[in-house]
Design a protein around this motif. Structure first.
Motif, PDB file in Angstrom:
ATOM      1  N   ARG A  54     -14.984 -47.142  -7.799  1.00 34.78           N
ATOM      2  CA  ARG A  54     -13.879 -46.217  -8.043  1.00 34.78           C
ATOM      3  C   ARG A  54     -13.402 -45.665  -6.701  1.00 34.78           C
ATOM      4  O   ARG A  54     -14.188 -45.533  -5.777  1.00 34.78           O
ATOM      5  N   TRP A  55     -12.148 -45.351  -6.643  1.00 33.32           N
ATOM      6  CA  TRP A  55     -11.538 -44.910  -5.389  1.00 33.32           C
ATOM      7  C   TRP A  55     -10.663 -43.693  -5.654  1.00 33.32           C
ATOM      8  O   TRP A  55     -10.057 -43.566  -6.723  1.00 33.32           O
ATOM      9  N   VAL A  56     -10.614 -42.814  -4.678  1.00 31.70           N
ATOM     10  CA  VAL A  56      -9.795 -41.614  -4.792  1.00 31.70           C
ATOM     11  C   VAL A  56      -8.814 -41.575  -3.624  1.00 31.70           C
ATOM     12  O   VAL A  56      -9.223 -41.617  -2.458  1.00 31.70           O
ATOM     13  N   CYS A  57      -7.535 -41.513  -3.937  1.00 36.48           N
ATOM     14  CA  CYS A  57      -6.509 -41.252  -2.918  1.00 36.48           C
ATOM     15  C   CYS A  57      -6.511 -39.746  -2.676  1.00 36.48           C
ATOM     16  O   CYS A  57      -6.110 -38.967  -3.552  1.00 36.48           O
ATOM     17  N   GLU A  58      -6.980 -39.366  -1.513  1.00 32.92           N
ATOM     18  CA  GLU A  58      -7.294 -37.952  -1.256  1.00 32.92           C
ATOM     19  C   GLU A  58      -6.079 -37.039  -1.371  1.00 32.92           C
ATOM     20  O   GLU A  58      -6.177 -35.902  -1.849  1.00 32.92           O
ATOM     21  N   VAL A  59      -4.905 -37.509  -0.911  1.00 36.70           N
ATOM     22  CA  VAL A  59      -3.700 -36.669  -0.881  1.00 36.70           C
ATOM     23  C   VAL A  59      -2.503 -37.463  -1.395  1.00 36.70           C
ATOM     24  O   VAL A  59      -2.493 -38.699  -1.387  1.00 36.70           O
ATOM     25  N   ALA A  70       5.527 -50.323  -1.707  1.00 37.77           N
ATOM     26  CA  ALA A  70       4.786 -51.395  -2.384  1.00 37.77           C
ATOM     27  C   ALA A  70       5.723 -52.291  -3.190  1.00 37.77           C
ATOM     28  O   ALA A  70       6.803 -51.873  -3.624  1.00 37.77           O
ATOM     29  N   SER A  71       5.273 -53.507  -3.404  1.00 38.32           N
ATOM     30  CA  SER A  71       5.998 -54.419  -4.292  1.00 38.32           C
ATOM     31  C   SER A  71       5.781 -53.989  -5.738  1.00 38.32           C
ATOM     32  O   SER A  71       4.867 -53.205  -6.050  1.00 38.32           O
ATOM     33  N   GLU A  72       6.579 -54.531  -6.630  1.00 38.39           N
ATOM     34  CA  GLU A  72       6.413 -54.220  -8.044  1.00 38.39           C
ATOM     35  C   GLU A  72       5.038 -54.649  -8.536  1.00 38.39           C
ATOM     36  O   GLU A  72       4.402 -53.971  -9.351  1.00 38.39           O
ATOM     37  N   THR A  73       4.548 -55.770  -8.007  1.00 32.42           N
ATOM     38  CA  THR A  73       3.215 -56.234  -8.396  1.00 32.42           C
ATOM     39  C   THR A  73       2.142 -55.248  -7.951  1.00 32.42           C
ATOM     40  O   THR A  73       1.206 -54.934  -8.714  1.00 32.42           O
ATOM     41  N   GLN A  74       2.263 -54.742  -6.717  1.00 35.20           N
ATOM     42  CA  GLN A  74       1.286 -53.768  -6.220  1.00 35.20           C
ATOM     43  C   GLN A  74       1.331 -52.486  -7.044  1.00 35.20           C
ATOM     44  O   GLN A  74       0.287 -51.907  -7.371  1.00 35.20           O
ATOM     45  N   VAL A  75       2.528 -52.037  -7.365  1.00 37.37           N
ATOM     46  CA  VAL A  75       2.660 -50.798  -8.147  1.00 37.37           C
ATOM     47  C   VAL A  75       2.008 -50.970  -9.509  1.00 37.37           C
ATOM     48  O   VAL A  75       1.263 -50.093  -9.975  1.00 37.37           O
ATOM     49  N   GLN A  76       2.258 -52.076 -10.177  1.00 35.57           N
ATOM     50  CA  GLN A  76       1.696 -52.294 -11.498  1.00 35.57           C
ATOM     51  C   GLN A  76       0.172 -52.430 -11.440  1.00 35.57           C
ATOM     52  O   GLN A  76      -0.529 -51.956 -12.341  1.00 35.57           O
ATOM     53  N   ARG A  77      -0.301 -53.065 -10.389  1.00 34.60           N
ATOM     54  CA  ARG A  77      -1.756 -53.175 -10.210  1.00 34.60           C
ATOM     55  C   ARG A  77      -2.376 -51.797 -10.018  1.00 34.60           C
ATOM     56  O   ARG A  77      -3.396 -51.465 -10.642  1.00 34.60           O
ATOM     57  N   PHE A  78      -1.763 -50.969  -9.169  1.00 33.01           N
ATOM     58  CA  PHE A  78      -2.242 -49.610  -8.940  1.00 33.01           C
ATOM     59  C   PHE A  78      -2.250 -48.832 -10.254  1.00 33.01           C
ATOM     60  O   PHE A  78      -3.243 -48.176 -10.607  1.00 33.01           O
ATOM     61  N   LYS A  79      -1.143 -48.901 -10.969  1.00 32.29           N
ATOM     62  CA  LYS A  79      -1.021 -48.129 -12.201  1.00 32.29           C
ATOM     63  C   LYS A  79      -2.033 -48.593 -13.253  1.00 32.29           C
ATOM     64  O   LYS A  79      -2.616 -47.767 -13.977  1.00 32.29           O
ATOM     65  N   HIS A  80      -2.281 -49.891 -13.324  1.00 34.68           N
ATOM     66  CA  HIS A  80      -3.240 -50.409 -14.306  1.00 34.68           C
ATOM     67  C   HIS A  80      -4.613 -49.796 -14.084  1.00 34.68           C
ATOM     68  O   HIS A  80      -5.250 -49.300 -15.042  1.00 34.68           O
ATOM     69  N   HIS A  82      -5.370 -47.182 -12.281  1.00 35.82           N
ATOM     70  CA  HIS A  82      -5.307 -45.724 -12.416  1.00 35.82           C
ATOM     71  C   HIS A  82      -5.414 -45.331 -13.889  1.00 35.82           C
ATOM     72  O   HIS A  82      -6.204 -44.431 -14.249  1.00 35.82           O
ATOM     73  N   ASP A  83      -4.664 -45.986 -14.737  1.00 37.12           N
ATOM     74  CA  ASP A  83      -4.708 -45.675 -16.170  1.00 37.12           C
ATOM     75  C   ASP A  83      -6.095 -45.935 -16.752  1.00 37.12           C
ATOM     76  O   ASP A  83      -6.512 -45.260 -17.706  1.00 37.12           O
ATOM     77  N   ALA A  84      -6.807 -46.899 -16.175  1.00 41.79           N
ATOM     78  CA  ALA A  84      -8.151 -47.219 -16.663  1.00 41.79           C
ATOM     79  C   ALA A  84      -9.207 -46.275 -16.111  1.00 41.79           C
ATOM     80  O   ALA A  84     -10.386 -46.373 -16.489  1.00 41.79           O
ATOM     81  N   GLY A  85      -8.818 -45.342 -15.219  1.00 41.13           N
ATOM     82  CA  GLY A  85      -9.749 -44.349 -14.704  1.00 41.13           C
ATOM     83  C   GLY A  85     -10.499 -44.750 -13.454  1.00 41.13           C
ATOM     84  O   GLY A  85     -11.426 -44.043 -13.038  1.00 41.13           O
ATOM     85  N   TYR A  86     -10.069 -45.836 -12.801  1.00 41.98           N
ATOM     86  CA  TYR A  86     -10.806 -46.318 -11.634  1.00 41.98           C
ATOM     87  C   TYR A  86     -10.203 -45.860 -10.304  1.00 41.98           C
ATOM     88  O   TYR A  86     -10.841 -46.015  -9.257  1.00 41.98           O
ATOM     89  N   ILE A  87      -8.998 -45.348 -10.336  1.00 38.89           N
ATOM     90  CA  ILE A  87      -8.390 -44.845  -9.103  1.00 38.89           C
ATOM     91  C   ILE A  87      -7.714 -43.519  -9.427  1.00 38.89           C
ATOM     92  O   ILE A  87      -6.925 -43.419 -10.361  1.00 38.89           O
ATOM     93  N   ASP A  88      -8.089 -42.500  -8.657  1.00 37.78           N
ATOM     94  CA  ASP A  88      -7.632 -41.136  -8.908  1.00 37.78           C
ATOM     95  C   ASP A  88      -6.779 -40.683  -7.729  1.00 37.78           C
ATOM     96  O   ASP A  88      -6.839 -41.258  -6.631  1.00 37.78           O
ATOM     97  N   ILE A  89      -6.001 -39.636  -7.941  1.00 37.26           N
ATOM     98  CA  ILE A  89      -5.120 -39.107  -6.894  1.00 37.26           C
ATOM     99  C   ILE A  89      -5.315 -37.596  -6.812  1.00 37.26           C
ATOM    100  O   ILE A  89      -5.169 -36.887  -7.807  1.00 37.26           O
ATOM    101  N   GLY A  90      -5.620 -37.097  -5.614  1.00 43.90           N
ATOM    102  CA  GLY A  90      -5.682 -35.661  -5.385  1.00 43.90           C
ATOM    103  C   GLY A  90      -4.286 -35.083  -5.247  1.00 43.90           C
ATOM    104  O   GLY A  90      -3.370 -35.720  -4.715  1.00 43.90           O
TER     105      GLY A  90
END
Length: 875
Positions: A54-59, A70-80, A82-90
């Motif tokens: 899991r990863w946290v974007c600090e700011v 980011a490309s549309e592919t990168q954005v969708q990958r990030f969002k996927h 994030h929605d699954a709870g594996y990447i969080d944003i401070g």
């Protein structure tokens, strides 16, 4: 004191915009880290749940930049993920200092709304790392936008941290907000201290830490939450690919405690469920020890503070235009300027080699970029203000037909005549009526109006090689609240109450006398209160220059010893060999009395400077003393500091200070462990004895030590030596990334007033606002209609500050109201220009909430004690 069964690990990269790399490279690297983290998340999906990465974007500052590019592919990958709870944003924009004003703090949260609205992201928590404090206002602002958890990972070196640490508590804001806080271990604890991921050292490092926590009766949890960064690049570092395997293998071996990756948002839910009811409630400002960094670049800090005020003025005037449907304000440009200002104000002052290698390309490149944030923000803010002011002027006046001249037709030595419109347009962007004395702006060879505002451009700066050609003329005017007045140049201020004699000046309110030995004030007599406020501290007088040195073979270890084996990473020395000197020679100039102002200059020679000049000024009928220094500083690599002394003739003192827009009593309104050696003042600080008092506004240098010099005293409570304020104007005490030296001309401006009785927070705030917010003065405009008018008024309610800004989406304007008192209030607002069509309470990030009823052109806004409230008004 339960046994710790689980250690929850948050993996992230600590965000320093600079420090390890040139600032633009840091931004790019943080985007690369997100892609690397997504790779690790996908690669570990077949691992046991606890070991799945899991990863946290600090700011949000770096995260938003990544997504924008980011490309549309990168954005969708990030969002996927994030929605699954594996990447969080401070939710914090950057790791911030107390340099931000109230509007800046609110603006720093706008990326949260954009990330939610544009990308559908969920942001529920915030992180503040490294910096050893966070402004109290965030305890109100974060929950107001749906962020209910804050993790702090303080770096306590040369500072402190509230105890017990680690721990948790509810933090009540000054206006009634409440947020859950984890007062955590250092942000590099997991990988660099406990040594997770390092099989060679973890068995020696981790057990003593756990044993200490399990034996601590103040630690009631059976779990530990800790942050973990890259072991070799703890700041601006990439994900550590060894960590998922380490967690998987640790747990597979049946080791205790169990390790599990988590995110702040997930941990917040666990903490609230398991311990929310048992946590204590704390209140007060979490003042940042590292706020003293602003004095390591005193000139740029002064520039930044002026920029803050110009942005507020520009937005307020721009909102008047927006309400009238005049040419649109560009919110994206204002947002860019705010971020530039914040990137100067955030905690990363420069390269890690700043002190040890100040001449290195590494150091110079990063400082050039850091200072550039301040200079770019200043230039852009001035242009925003100029455009808004001229746009407004065109709604009430016409440009005089021969108000411009052709430079090509005139020789450089030619004196230029005044424009036909021999009057000034004066704009007041504050919510109360003001009587002001203003200078006629310089003609600039007849090239104005264009570009920067003439009234903000120094008269002494040549224009195209030409010397200033406009004789000094001053005008006095009473300008309505949030309004304007067109004033003839014949309306000159009187001199009847002004007097001058060798070493002495006075107006109707004050008489001051300069001490020829020190250059400070031997007398500051209030004629109404019949009290002389001038005193001495250690022999120093009001306005006196004081230079401090530390000569020691131990270098900066003579101030603070860094020891990472200690709980607070070191300790303050009590035997620092302080050396303090003052002036060597003083020349008191002849007083100058002209056009509503009387002033007296003092020139000095002293250690640490090539020379310095201070001007003491009084305006006709005004209860304000101006003290304006310009120091010609010598670059000095040795340990140094400059103070300007302000000792007052009062009895036992009570202090009050504006800390990020909240009126606070030092010591009382603070979380234990926060700094008490110095205070980062937003606009004012007050000292009184119950009978008399002084309100003090430092325009350029925000750091103030109360009660005397307190550097390095660091007790939990600091008893003041007396009724003294010391402006800690500049220093180079820090041992890493702040500037090693400062040189050249540095202005230090102060405004002071006196009062009867104890501190009145609202009156102090009004004085500070007026000192920091000059009226806008435009030349060459002739009135086409009413010679004065206003946008709105608060019906004489002087206990409320009001700032206006055009709405981000162009839908109306946003009013920011701030209650200066500790009592709730109902604030009436009446529009005297454009008629409002609707009014709506909004969040700090302009999310509409409840409608407010209108009564014709009026509305009433409820404000909690010390509260902030935003309101959208449509026209």
């Amino acid at each position: 004191m339960p046994k710790i069964n689980t250690i929850y690990i948050v993996n992230h990269s600590h965000t320093d915009i600079g420090f390890t790399d040139y600032q633009d490279l840091c931004f790019r690297q943080h985007g690369e880290f997100i892609d690397q983290a997504l790779d690790l998340i996908e690669q570990t999906q077949d691992y046991p749940e606890d070991a799945r990465y899991r990863w946290v974007c600090e700011v949000t500052g770096t995260t938003e930049r990544y997504l924008r590019g980011a490309s549309e592919t990168q954005v969708q990958r990030f969002k996927h993920w994030h929605d699954a709870g594996y990447i969080d944003i401070g939710g914090m924009q950057y790791n911030l200092t107390p340099m931000l004003n109230v509007e800046q703090m609110q603006r720093s949260l706008y990326p949260v709304r954009r990330l939610r609205d544009e990308y559908g992201l969920t942001i529920e928590s915030a992180m503040q790392c490294d910096v050893d404090g966070v402004s109290w206002r965030f305890a109100d602002l974060l929950p107001a936008i749906g962020i209910d958890f804050l993790t702090m990972a303080v770096n306590p070196i040369r500072g402190g941290v509230p105890k017990p640490m680690p721990g948790a508590f509810w933090w009540d804001g000054p206006a009634g907000g409440r947020i859950l806080v984890w007062n955590g271990l250092h942000y590099l604890f997991g990988r660099s201290i406990a040594r997770f991921g390092d099989w060679n050292h973890v068995d020696a490092s981790l057990p003593p830490i756990l044993a200490q926590l399990e034996a601590d009766e103040r630690y009631p949890f059976d779990f530990l939450y800790c942050q973990s960064t890259h072991p070799m690049r703890v700041d601006n570092g990439p994900p550590d690919p060894r960590m998922p395997d380490f967690v998987r293998d640790w747990n597979a071996q049946g080791r205790e405690p169990r390790l599990a990756f988590t995110t702040p948002s997930a941990f917040a839910r666990l903490l609230r469920e398991q311990a929310g009811d048992m946590l204590e409630v704390r209140t007060g400002d979490w003042l940042d020890w590292w706020s003293d960094g602003v004095a390591s670049s005193a000139y740029e800090t002064g520039v930044s503070r002026r920029t803050h005020e110009q942005l507020l003025m520009a937005e307020t005037i721009g909102s008047w235009l927006a309400a009238n449907g005049d040419p649109p304000w560009r919110p994206e440009r204002a947002a860019h300027v705010y971020e530039q200002a914040t990137l100067y104000d955030e905690h990363t002052w420069g390269a890690f080699a700043s002190i040890d290698a100040p001449s290195a390309l590494w150091t110079r490149g990063q400082w050039n970029h850091k200072a550039g944030y301040a200079y770019r923000a200043s230039a852009e803010a001035n242009d925003l203000l100029a455009r808004a002011s001229r746009g407004f002027a065109e709604t009430v006046a016409d440009l005089a037909p021969d108000g411009r001249f052709n430079l090509g037709d005139l020789a450089p030595e030619t004196a230029y005549p005044h424009a036909v419109a021999d009057e000034l347009l004066i704009i007041n962007s504050l919510p109360w009526e003001r009587t002001v004395i203003v200078d006629e702006p310089e003609h600039r060879g007849g090239a104005a109006p264009a570009g920067v505002l003439e009234s903000f451009f120094p008269r002494e700066v040549p224009w195209g090689g030409l010397k200033p050609e406009t004789p000094l003329r001053r005008v006095t005017a009473t300008v309505p609240a949030f309004g304007y007045a067109v004033v003839p140049m014949s309306q000159t201020p009187g001199n009847d109450d002004l007097k001058a004699a060798p070493g002495v000046i006075e107006n109707a309110c004050y008489r001051i006398r300069v001490d020829p030995e020190t250059g400070g004030l031997a007398e500051w007599h209030d004629k109404t209160l019949r009290h002389d406020f001038a005193s001495t501290y250690r022999g120093w007088r009001i306005g006196q220059y004081v230079y401090e040195r530390v000569d020691s073979p131990e270098g900066r270890n003579a101030l603070v010893v860094g020891d990472f084996s200690m709980e607070d990473f070191g300790y303050w020395r009590t035997d620092t060999p302080w050396q303090r000197q003052t002036v060597e020679s003083v020349t008191v100039e002849e007083p100058v009395l002209e056009q509503g102002r009387v002033s007296i200059g003092v020139r000095i020679t002293a250690p640490g400077i090539r020379g310095g000049r201070c001007v003491y000024s009084l305006d006709s009928q005004q209860r304000s003393l101006a003290i304006d220094w310009v120091l010609d500083k010598v670059h000095e690599r040795g340990i140094e500091a400059v103070f300007i002394a302000f000792p007052f003739a009062l009895e036992v003192p009570d202090f009050r200070a504006d800390l990020n827009g909240v009126a606070c009593t030092p010591d009382v309104d603070q979380i234990e462990g926060s700094v008490r050696d110095w205070y980062p003042v937003q606009r004012w600080v007050d000292v009184s004895d119950g009978t008399h008092g002084v309100t003090f506004t430092p325009l350029d240098a925000p750091l103030v030590q109360v009660g005397g010099i307190t550097t390095g005293r660091t007790p939990a409570k600091t008893p003041p030596e007396g009724p003294t304020l010391m402006s800690w104007a500049l220093h180079n005490h820090w041992m890493v990334n702040f500037k090693a030296t400062q040189g050249g001309e540095i202005p230090l401006r102060y405004r002071l007033t006196t009062h009867e009785g104890t501190c009145d927070d609202a009156a102090a705030a009004r004085f500070g606002d007026e000192a920091a917010t000059p009226p806008v003065v435009l030349r060459d405009y002739a009135a086409t209609g009413a010679r004065s008018g206003q946008f709105l008024n608060l019906n004489g309610n002087d206990d409320v500050l009001l700032h206006a800004k055009p709405a981000e989406n162009g839908d109306g304007i946003i009013l920011r109201l701030q209650n200066l008192t500790e009592e709730p209030t109902q604030t009436p607002i009446r529009f005297t220009g454009p008629r409002p069509a609707s009014a709506t309470i909004t969040s700090p990030v302009e999310r509409d909430r409840d409608a407010l009823p209108l009564d014709g052109a009026s509305l009433t806004v409820p404000l909690s004690a010390r509260g902030l409230q935003s309101v959208r008004v449509r026209f």
